[in-house]
Structures are given as structure tokens and as C-alpha cells.
Motif scaffolding. Structure first.
Motif, short mmCIF file in Angstrom:
data_model
loop_
_atom_site.label_atom_id
_atom_site.label_comp_id
_atom_site.label_asym_id
_atom_site.label_seq_id
_atom_site.Cartn_x
_atom_site.Cartn_y
_atom_site.Cartn_z
N ALA A 267 34.47 16.09 55.68
CA ALA A 267 33.74 17.28 56.11
C ALA A 267 32.51 16.82 56.87
CB ALA A 267 33.34 18.11 54.90
N VAL A 268 32.29 17.42 58.03
CA VAL A 268 31.06 17.17 58.77
C VAL A 268 30.25 18.46 58.68
CG1 VAL A 268 30.07 16.56 61.00
CG2 VAL A 268 32.22 15.54 60.26
N ALA A 269 29.17 18.41 57.93
CA ALA A 269 28.51 19.66 57.54
C ALA A 269 27.00 19.52 57.65
CB ALA A 269 28.90 20.01 56.11
N ILE A 302 23.38 11.83 56.89
CA ILE A 302 23.63 11.28 55.57
C ILE A 302 25.12 11.04 55.41
CG2 ILE A 302 23.48 11.74 53.09
CD1 ILE A 302 21.28 13.89 53.95
N SER A 303 25.47 9.84 54.98
CA SER A 303 26.85 9.59 54.61
C SER A 303 27.00 9.99 53.15
CB SER A 303 27.18 8.11 54.80
OG SER A 303 28.47 7.86 54.30
N GLY A 304 27.72 11.09 52.93
CA GLY A 304 27.81 11.64 51.59
C GLY A 304 27.06 12.96 51.55
N THR A 310 23.78 8.38 51.47
CA THR A 310 22.95 7.32 52.02
C THR A 310 22.49 7.74 53.40
OG1 THR A 310 24.55 5.87 50.97
CG2 THR A 310 22.90 4.83 52.37
N HIS A 311 21.21 7.53 53.67
CA HIS A 311 20.66 7.84 54.99
C HIS A 311 21.21 6.84 55.99
CE1 HIS A 311 16.74 8.43 57.52
NE2 HIS A 311 17.83 8.82 58.14
N ILE A 312 21.87 7.33 57.07
CA ILE A 312 22.38 6.41 58.10
C ILE A 312 21.88 6.87 59.46
CG2 ILE A 312 24.46 5.72 56.84
CD1 ILE A 312 26.01 7.76 58.51
N GLN A 313 22.00 6.00 60.44
CA GLN A 313 21.63 6.37 61.80
C GLN A 313 22.70 7.30 62.38
OE1 GLN A 313 18.62 5.49 62.98
NE2 GLN A 313 18.40 4.62 60.93
N SER A 314 22.36 7.93 63.51
CA SER A 314 23.34 8.86 64.08
C SER A 314 24.53 8.09 64.67
CB SER A 314 22.68 9.73 65.14
OG SER A 314 22.12 8.91 66.12
N ASP A 315 24.42 6.75 64.78
CA ASP A 315 25.62 5.97 65.12
C ASP A 315 25.94 5.00 63.98
OD1 ASP A 315 23.46 4.35 65.37
OD2 ASP A 315 24.07 3.41 67.25
N ILE A 325 29.98 13.83 55.88
CA ILE A 325 28.79 13.46 56.66
C ILE A 325 27.93 14.71 56.73
CG2 ILE A 325 27.92 12.84 58.94
CD1 ILE A 325 29.16 10.47 57.62
N THR A 326 26.67 14.60 56.33
CA THR A 326 25.78 15.76 56.32
C THR A 326 24.60 15.49 57.24
OG1 THR A 326 26.33 15.83 53.98
CG2 THR A 326 24.70 17.40 54.75
N ALA A 327 24.21 16.50 57.98
CA ALA A 327 23.01 16.37 58.81
C ALA A 327 22.05 17.49 58.45
CB ALA A 327 23.37 16.42 60.29
N ILE A 328 20.87 17.11 57.98
CA ILE A 328 19.86 18.09 57.61
C ILE A 328 18.61 17.83 58.44
CG2 ILE A 328 20.74 18.38 55.26
CD1 ILE A 328 18.41 16.59 54.32
N PRO A 329 17.68 18.78 58.52
CA PRO A 329 16.45 18.55 59.28
C PRO A 329 15.69 17.35 58.73
CG PRO A 329 16.66 20.87 58.69
CD PRO A 329 17.73 20.14 57.95
#
Lengths: 450, 392
Positions: A267-269, A302-304, A310-315, A325-329
Motif C-alpha cells: 500500500a502506498v498511502a 516512511i517504509s512501514g 523507518t524514515h527513508i529518503q524519497s528514493d 510506504i507512507t508519506a506524511i507531512p
């Protein structure tokens, strides 16, 4: 035999950007990374060097303590980078895809007709073994142990988590093969713990030769440790293995197809994803390949899930155990008098110190701000409300802080994993890094008692 | 706000500079003005918006009704003593005069309490090089509300220094103290300067301006003081006790004002309803026991509601017994703890004439017993786990 468990403590934190049940266009990954840091307590030893050609299923590194536990490449290609951190600790092993998709072959067959040793051997060599984790300590299972039970969780209750049923739909046969393999590894029962909040998918409902338990209630009901505690708690000296149902599919594929096919649907959320959907990709994939054009500015990727990920880079790359994969502000702005209750900034709170309690079902857009500073461990009763085990969470965490192993043992350290404390950490008034404390304590107990 | 933020960042002193206290003060001020924009590094990526500052501020807000009523009542009692108004004239044309008079007497105590207490905290923050913690926000407001209005300022200052250093900082600061800091302050005053903390001269300000004189037969004794001396005929009615126009410590007299605070604390979930309820039950049951054994002792025969509305019982129950640091932390322990405090408070109050009020000592004894109570509760959980191993 099956059990119905109702979890009463806990909470579902509703976040914006739930993945729509649609598949985004598939994209092949340019490279994959396996991160030894995904595995707590692991001391990796490399089997490859930069420039080596590998197939999917070729070992990249192995566990120094138990050298049968291999970590294999999910794709075929060339090892291009080995990144090390302090004290030359290996952080990442990167494999660039060659696009040919060639696989190592492993012994194929019906696990029902295979001996335990053969099953173990296939799982260890193909690299699916690390999917199995053990309690106590929440580390990769030791293949020499015989666990008293194996628990497989068939749902994830974390915020924005993928729907396992949607992903596993139609793959009941693969699941069954994987479960059959697992039943050979334990003297006890294999538990498949399905959600009781909604109808579980046919793939899970129709599983055979396992005990199917229904778990209902709010997060952390999906955490396998919580499920285990209510079904058959672990005692000192016992070992239980745990894994998630989607990883069982990958194990099933090894036996059915004779290859390590690490492709997975994730899920990419999150609120910073333009169109949150499900994506078909592969273990360790470069998330930049499918986030490109789908990710908004100033996001934390975030992966997870946002509680344990875990905080990861956008690549960056998808973690070994992650299906999300979660992306929050990203946050980072100071807030003028942000501590004022009921006024000004409309922060979400589980407590009734903000008007957000009037609208509990609204999806929130939370950023990565700590919203305060770390303080002495003053308890306002949040931990007890969010920790659904017959354990005193505050006292256990305190015993972990002052490293009293005897007391930890007595208070139930063998039953817990850091993820079980994620909600407590979220709600902690004193902004304590609870999961880190638990992880360090588990490592300490493991070191001292083994 | 941006400009203010920029200014604060510009004047930020170095934490390892020559004057660590300058950094401690700056840090305290900055984090008061702004919740810093720090983001999560390990573990969770999202955090609840509640923090210790907000928690403490809510308790301070809950104390505001008591403070305002206390200020007014100080003025009321004063004008009552000099005969400028009748005791039934709760809100007369002297309203503003009463309020201003009260403010003149009470606000200095608030300022001393906060000034001295926070000063000590800043020094310790600088010595230990940790940011200032918010614990004293509440203690600093509680202290002026539980002392008599005529307490000499120097004594109050000495007591606050004693309480913050020996009651809290020696144990490691906020969150580590065994005893409630505000009660340590009061206990220190009570035992070190008994003449200024009890009797019938201290509860009402009777400094006379030119041309004023006390009315005939004036007595400034509190209902508690009277009861301890066996003077039961001057006991105020239940209504008067609940509304609170009676002499007493500044913030403790009005059950209504305390009730408003209790509603806020219970609604936000900051204070434990278990402790509040069980303390009430403990006190009530103890009153019933005394009632049954009363004979011709009028104080023992007093109705439970009357008894519990009197003195510092309600104030202690709502604001002091519920302190999450010094109280019990397990849910079942909270019941035992509350009942213990309730029983002890009434027991000390009624059975011991040397102490007109028992709530302070009851809560301090409860604080001391809290770890033991928790220990017993936790041990039962441990035994259950050990038993599971044996039966398995």
C-alpha cells in the motif's frame, strides 16, 4: 478449537490518505537494497563483493551467529554498493537490476511429503527464513529451536495499513503450501489469526490444518504479539515463532515454484501521496520508482506505518518486513503556544485536551512533530489504556530503563515486542522513546541470558 | 510570530557557555512561547499533541476558580471582621473593594511562590544542564491556595525553597519526587511556624487602617479550629460550607469552586477519577463509623456530607491526592490509595485535637505508602505469571 478474542484497549488512529483498493501501474524497480539494520541483533557477514553478479535467490550476506540463515537477493543483477556506517557496520547492500529476472532454483515440492530437515534447508537457502521471527526478543527465529507454536497474523491494524485480504485474494493455494511447510516446523499448533472486525478474505478463511482465530478490536489487535498473548501466552523458557500471512505467500512460492520470488503488493498511502493506491513491486525495491510524480513536497517518507516504520529518503528502499510506504507531512515548524489546550492549533489528541475528541472519526493529517519535549516519565494513565496485555506497561518500561533484568522477566518482557508499545509511545505525555527503550532492553536480556 | 521566533533564536545563549542559567532561562521562555519544531527520529513518526506542559496548564486552569474565589473571600472576611459588611452580604456594594483587597493580599503570595520556586528550578536546570520541567507550574499555584492569608512572605519563601530542594530536586526533579511538593511546603510551615499556621488569628487579614476596628466578639477561627476545640455551636451551615464564605486557607473554602476544577480535571482525564471517588468513599465511610460511635460527641456525630465539605478535604481530594507522580500508578492501587487517604483524613481530623485538619497528613502518608501499594498490586501480576509457567 478456534478462539474468538476481543481486544478492548487500544485505538485506531485515522489518518488521511488510505490506499484505494486499486492497483497502480506496475513499474519494475531499478535497484534493490537489503538492509541488515532491518533485523535487530543481527551481525551480518557478507557473501558478495561489489561487482559480483547475482541471481534472485543468491545469498548476499548471512548471520554470523547462525551461518545457515542466509539473506538473498530479491532480483538478478550486479552488486553495486555496500554502504557501511560507524565501525564498518554494514548498512545496505545494493543490487542493480539487469532486467533478465533469472532465479536460483531450490528444491520444489509439496511440504506435506517433505521431511522437516528438507523444509528447513529449502527455507534457509532460499532466503525466506528471516521472515520468521521469534518471541522472546523479536529477532529472526533460530532454526535449531522447535517452537511451541507458530502464530501467523492475517491482518494489520496499524494506521493506513494495507488490507491483507485484498493483497492475498485468490492466492489461497500458495498460502496453504506455506502454512503446510510451517506446520512441519513446530510440535504445537500453527495459529492463523484473522480479523474479526470485517469479513476475512476467502484465502484466509479456507486455510486448513491450522487453528484459525478471530481477533477483533482496535489497533494493536493486528500485532501478532498481542494476539498470541490472548490465545496462548508465552512463558519463560518457551519459544514461539511469528510471521505475517503475506510472507507465508512468499514461502509458499518457494515450495510451489522452486524459486525466491520476492515480489509483493504494498500500500502506498498517506496525506502526502497524490493518489494513494496499491503497487505491485518487490522486496527492497527503490521507492523512487513508483513515488515519482505521486509524492508531494515536504513529505516524510516512511517504509512501514507511521507508528513503527523507518524514515527513508524519497528514493530510499522498501524494508524487509514492510508492506506499506507512507508519506506524511515532514513538520519541523515551531508552533506558537502550541501547548495551549483547546485553543489555537487544532492538534489531534487521544486525550480530551483538544476539541478533536468531538470528531473521532475524522481522518487526520498528522505531521512528524514531537509536539513537545522529552520529560521525566510522568504517568497520566495513557499506557494502560492502549496496551492490551495483562502486563503493567509503565512498570515494565521503567524496569527496562534501569536495566533490572530479573524484574523485566517477572513483568513479562518475554511477551513483548517494540511494536506493541508503539501506541503508548504515540500518546506518551512525556515524549519518551518507548520503542527504542524496549528494543534495547530486549537486546540486553538476550545478551545476558544466552 | 515569525519575528518573535527569529528574535528568540537570535538571543539564544550557548548551553555550554559561561552562564548555563542564562540558557536554562532562555530555554524555559522559548519553549513556553513555542512548542519547538523538533521531529521524531526513532520510533513513532506521529505524536499526540498533548505534552507535559499542556497537562500541567490544565491543572493550573482548574485551580483558577479556587484562586478567584479565594481572592474575593479574603476581602470578604476582612470587611466582615472590621464590620463594614454583614456576613449575609456576600455580594454587596463593596464587591470591587473586597476583590481588590483580596488581590493585594493573595497575588504577592502567588508571585513569591512562583518566583522562588521557579528560581530554584532554574538553578537546578542549569546545574544539571537539562531543560526546565513543568512540574512546578502546578505546585506554584497550589502553594498559595493552601496557606493562611496572613502567612509572612519570608516564611513562605523559606518553605518553598525547602520543599523544592528537599521535596523534589534531591530525588531527581519533576517526576521523581516521593511527596507532593505543595504539601511538603505546607507541612514545613505547619511544623516550623505553628503559630502562623493555626489558631484563630491567621485566617483573616485584620491589619487595621486608621479609623478601623474589629467588631465586638470577633473571632477569626475556622470551622475546623472551632470543631477541634469542641466549639460546635458556631458551625456554619452546610450551604455556607459549600459556597465557601468562611475563614480558611485561601483556596480551600469553596466546594463549588473546587468542583469546577474537578469537572475540568475529570473531563480531560488528567486526574484519576478512581482516586477522587475512592478518597470520597474512604472519608464517607470513616464519618459513618464515627457517627455510629459518637455518643454525645457532637463532632463525631456530624453528618458525613457536612464533615467532608469542611476544611481542606475537598481541595486535597481533587488537586493533591490525584498527583500522578506521588500517587499510586496501578489502577487497583488507586482504589486502595484513595480509601486510605479518605479514612486517615477524617481519622486525624476528628480523633486528634492537635491537628485541626487531617487532609495534609493523610495525603503525605498516602504518598509514602503509594509505592508499597503498587508493589503489592504488581506482585500479584508477577505471581500470576509465575503460576502460569508452573501449570503449563
Amino acid at each position: 478449537m478456534s478462539k474468538d478474542v476481543k481486544i478492548r484497549k487500544g485505538v485506531n488512529i485515522k489518518l488521511k490518505g488510505v490506499a484505494e483498493k486499486l492497483y497502480a501501474d506496475a513499474s519494475s524497480t531499478s535497484d534493490v537494497v537489503i538492509k541488515p539494520t532491518d533485523f535487530p541483533g543481527l551481525i551480518p557477514k557478507l557473501s558478495v563483493k561489489v561487482g559480483d553478479k547475482v541471481k534472485a535467490g543468491s545469498p548476499l550476506f548471512y548471520n554470523k551467529e547462525i551461518d545457515r540463515v542466509l539473506f538473498t537477493s530479491p532480483i538478478s543483477g550486479e552488486v553495486t554498493e555496500i554502504n557501511r556506517g560507524e565501525k564498518r557496520r554494514i548498512l545496505e547492500v545494493k543490487v542493480r537490476a539487469d532486467g533478465s529476472n533469472t532465479y536460483e532454483t531450490f528444491k520444489q515440492g509439496d511440504p506435506d511429503n517433505m521431511a522437516k530437515e528438507e523444509i528447513l534447508d529449502t527455507m534457509l537457502k532460499s532466503g525466506v527464513w528471516p521472515f520468521i521471527r521469534q518471541r522472546p526478543y523479536d529477532v529472526i527465529a533460530n532454526p535449531m529451536d522447535t517452537p511451541k507454536a507458530i502464530h501467523v497474523t492475517a491482518f494489520d491494524s496499524a494506521p493506513l495499513a494495507p488490507d491483507f485480504g485484498f493483497i492475498a485474494h485468490g492466492q489461497g493455494d500458495l498460502l496453504q503450501v506455506g502454512l503446510d511447510a510451517l506446520t512441519k516446523l513446530t510440535s504445537g499448533t500453527v495459529h492463523l489469526n484473522i480479523t474479526g472486525n470485517a469479513n476475512a478474505d476467502e484465502a484466509f478463511n479456507s486455510a486448513k490444518s491450522v487453528q484459525i482465530n478471530k481477533i477483533s478490536g482496535p489497533h494493536p489487535a493486528g500485532n501478532v504479539g498481542i494476539q498470541m498473548h490472548h490465545i496462548d501466552p508465552i512463558n519463560k523458557g518457551e519459544v514461539v515463532w511469528v510471521l505475517n500471512a503475506l510472507d507465508v505467500l512468499t514461502i509458499g512460492k518457494v515450495f510451489k515454484e522452486g524459486k525466491f520470488d520476492a515480489s509483493r503488493t504494498i500500500a502506498v498511502a498517506g496525506s502526502k501521496i497524490t493518489t494513494p493506491k496499491y503497487v505491485k513491486t518487490i522486496l527492497g525495491a527503490n521507492v523512487g520508482d513508483f513515488l515519482k510524480g505521486n509524492l508531494e513536497e515536504e513529505a516524510r517518507v516512511i517504509s512501514g506505518n507511521p507508528l513503527t516504520g523507518t524514515h527513508i529518503q524519497s528514493d530510499g528502499h522498501l524494508g524487509f518486513y514492510n508492506y506499506q510506504i507512507t508519506a506524511i507531512p515532514a513538520g519541523g515548524e515551531p508552533r506558537f503556544m502550541g501547548w495551549l489546550p483547546f485553543l489555537g492549533f487544532t492538534g489531534f489528541s487521544l486525550s480530551r485536551t483538544s476539541f478533536s475528541f468531538l470528531n473521532p472519526n475524522k481522518e487526520r493529517d498528522l505531521d512528524a512533530n514531537i509536539n513537545g519535549e522529552e520529560r521525566a516519565f510522568v504517568m497520566a494513565g495513557q499506557y494502560e489504556k492502549l496496551f492490551p496485555m495483562d502486563i503493567f506497561p509503565v512498570h515494565l518500561v521503567k524496569s527496562m530503563i534501569y536495566k533490572d533484568i530479573d524484574l523485566m522477566e517477572n513483568l513479562g518482557v518475554y511477551e513483548v515486542a517494540p511494536e506493541d508499545f508503539a501506541l503508548c509511545e504515540y500518546a506518551c505525555t512525556s515524549k519518551i522513546e518507548t520503542q527504542k527503550i524496549v528494543r534495547e532492553a530486549l537486546d540486553l536480556v538476550r545478551k545476558e541470558t544466552s | 510570530m515569525k519575528a518573535l521566533e527569529k528574535f528568540m533564536q537570535k538571543v539564544k545563549p550557548k548551553s555550554d557557555g559561561k552562564f548555563p542559567i542564562a540558557h536554562a532561562v532562555w530555554d524555559g521562555t522559548y519553549t513556553f512561547l513555542f512548542v519547538p519544531g523538533h521531529t521524531n527520529k526513532n520510533g513513532v513518526h506521529i505524536r499526540d499533541s498533548v505534552d507535559l506542559k499542556r497537562t500541567m496548564i490544565i491543572v493550573v486552569l482548574a485551580l483558577i476558580p479556587c484562586l478567584l474565589f479565594g481572592i474575593y473571600n479574603v476581602g470578604h472576611q476582612h470587611f466582615l471582621a472590621i464590620g463594614d459588611c454583614l456576613s449575609s452580604d456576600h455580594v454587596c456594594d463593596l464587591f470591587m473593594d473586597k476583590f481588590l483587597f483580596g488581590a493585594m493580599k493573595v497575588l504577592p503570595l502567588v508571585i513569591i511562590s512562583y518566583g522562588v520556586g521557579l528560581g530554584v528550578e532554574f538553578v537546578f536546570a542549569a546545574i544539571n544542564r537539562h531543560p526546565i520541567q513543568e512540574g512546578f507550574l502546578v505546585s506554584g499555584m497550589l502553594i498559595p491556595l493552601i496557606v493562611p492569608v496572613d502567612i509572612p512572605w519570608a516564611m513562605l519563601a523559606v518553605a518553598v525553597v525547602f520543599a523544592v530542594i528537599l521535596g523534589k530536586e534531591v530525588f531527581g526533579g519533576t517526576g521523581m519526587n516521593v511527596l507532593n511538593v505543595a504539601l511538603v511546603t505546607r507541612a514545613f510551615l505547619f511544623f516550623a511556624y505553628p503559630t502562623k499556621m493555626s489558631g484563630d488569628k491567621v485566617w483573616t487579614n485584620t491589619d487595621l487602617a486608621e479609623g478601623e476596628h474589629l467588631i465586638d466578639m470577633y473571632s477569626g477561627a475556622t470551622p475546623m479550629g472551632n470543631a477541634a476545640n469542641g466549639v460546635m455551636e458556631k458551625m456554619p451551615s452546610l450551604m455556607e460550607l459549600v459556597v465557601g464564605f468562611i475563614p480558611g486557607s485561601i483556596g480551600e473554602t469553596s466546594v463549588i469552586a473546587i468542583g469546577l476544577g474537578a469537572i475540568l480535571l475529570l473531563f480531560t482525564g488528567i486526574a484519576s477519577w478512581r482516586i477522587m471517588l475512592s478518597t470520597f468513599i474512604g472519608g464517607y465511610v470513616m464519618c459513618l463509623i464515627f457517627n455510629a460511635a459518637a455518643g454525645d460527641n457532637l463532632f463525631m456525630a456530624m453528618s458525613p456530607v457536612h464533615q467532608l465539605a469542611m476544611g481542606g478535604f475537598a481541595f486535597g481530594l481533587v488537586f493533591m491526592a490525584t498527583d500522578p507522580v506521588t500517587g499510586t500508578q496501578t489502577n487497583s492501587g488507586k482504589w486502595v490509595y484513595g480509601i486510605l487517604i479518605g479514612i486517615l483524613a477524617i481519622l486525624i481530623r476528628v480523633a486528634n485535637p492537635a491537628y485541626p485538619e487531617g487532609m495534609m497528613l493523610a495525603i503525605l502518608i498516602g504518598n509514602v505508602c503509594a509505592p508499597l501499594i503498587d508493589h503489592v498490586v504488581i506482585n500479584s501480576n508477577i505471581k500470576k505469571r509465575i503460576k502460569r509457567v508452573k501449570t503449563a
